[in-house]
Design a protein around this motif. Sequence first.
Motif, mmCIF file in Angstrom:
data_model
loop_
_atom_site.group_PDB
_atom_site.id
_atom_site.type_symbol
_atom_site.label_atom_id
_atom_site.label_comp_id
_atom_site.label_asym_id
_atom_site.label_seq_id
_atom_site.Cartn_x
_atom_site.Cartn_y
_atom_site.Cartn_z
ATOM 1 N N HIS A 1 0.822 -1.217 0.000
ATOM 2 C CA HIS A 1 0.000 0.000 0.000
ATOM 3 C C HIS A 1 0.851 1.261 0.000
ATOM 4 O O HIS A 1 0.322 2.374 -0.139
ATOM 5 C CB HIS A 1 -0.920 0.000 1.223
ATOM 6 N N ASN B 1 -2.368 10.860 -2.656
ATOM 7 C CA ASN B 1 -2.129 9.859 -1.610
ATOM 8 C C ASN B 1 -1.672 10.468 -0.291
ATOM 9 O O ASN B 1 -1.504 9.750 0.695
ATOM 10 C CB ASN B 1 -1.070 8.848 -2.082
ATOM 11 N N GLN C 1 -2.921 9.697 3.247
ATOM 12 C CA GLN C 1 -2.429 8.551 4.020
ATOM 13 C C GLN C 1 -1.249 8.936 4.916
ATOM 14 O O GLN C 1 -0.924 8.208 5.850
ATOM 15 C CB GLN C 1 -1.989 7.417 3.086
ATOM 16 N N GLU C 2 -0.619 10.054 4.599
ATOM 17 C CA GLU C 2 0.553 10.524 5.348
ATOM 18 C C GLU C 2 0.321 11.987 5.733
ATOM 19 O O GLU C 2 0.753 12.905 5.027
ATOM 20 C CB GLU C 2 1.826 10.394 4.513
#
Length: 391
Positions: A243, A268, A271-272
């Motif tokens: 992932h 993305n 996610q961080e």
Amino acid sequence: MTYLQSEMKMDVDQNPTMVLNELRKQCPSGLQEYLNTFEDLYDRKLWHQLTLKIEEFFTEPTSGPYQIQLFQHFISDWESKMNKLKLVRLGLCVAKQFSDYNEALAFLTSLVEKVDTTETRDAYVLAVTETAYIKLRLFDLEGTKTAMDECEKILDTFDSVETVIHASFYRVCADFYKAKAEYAQYYKNALLYLACIQLEELTLEEKVERAHDLAISALLGDTIYNFGELLMHPILDTLTNTHLEWLRNLLFAFNAGDIGKFEMLAVNFVQEPILQDNMSFLRQKICLMSLIEAVFKRSSDNRTIPFANISEETQLPIDEVEYLVMKALSLKLIRGSIDQVGEVVVVTWVQPRVLDKDQIDNMRQRLQEWDENVKKTAVFVENETPELFIQ
């Protein structure tokens, strides 16, 4: 099993034979032969062979619950006969068996005292380094830093030292800088740690975690503008088909200064959160990387670059180009000068880079072109001035 629990179970005096007899009652059948061998080698005072057999015992997955008792009540009886570096390495295995970090710290502190001699500085450094690691787990950052500073001074005096000691030092340094969110220092020490070990020594989970942390530090490090060393390291391949593969792809996008790919992968960042919080910095960084790549791709005699070209490469408004170039100059990513009137940048030097495969191929093509130009020039000169080539 905690240290106190192990003491309660060992209801015998310090006679080594009785210790082994008591352990035989507790150990599974697969470990019984080890204990018999320990007793035989101890009775014959074959300390080296006994040390090797104990090292083998400690590698047995089922030996963990008995390591504290064996070390405290058997090894301690003859530890003065053992190589001190081996003693510390066995002690580090034992420290992992404590469920309480304070008990582990007390155990390692006593181990440090045993090897604090001028003849065993390598063992001392290893013991102090691992003590620092426990202090870090207890959130004692000041104590960790003090211990690591001491170890660094001692390591600087060594002509050579076993790799395991440097590996331990760099691992703890990396974890310390991770705790302080000092990305550039983490990046440097984590890569040095990986250079000191075989990657197979890490579990898959440890590899993925290390690759993740290196990727984040490379992206957020304000002095890191060359990812080549990380991109070529096999640790990064552990993110493939996970992932976190997008994070690996993001690093390649940065290294190539590919702003379009950066924008695609930025979705993305949810996610961080740490990347989401630093979006403005990352946008500036990808623009700088794009500028570096644009300069690097040009031949050394073609590095007078109009603002308009830089604006196109970096997707910045032309009135922001000058600030970007000034930033690159201040970070020493490039050297040169800015012609504000002519709106051009003259670049005389670009920061050396560790190249990925695509960049190496690009350089190969440029060398081929240079070679062809040299040949053409030689043929032209020979045709125009044949008298110079008469044998």
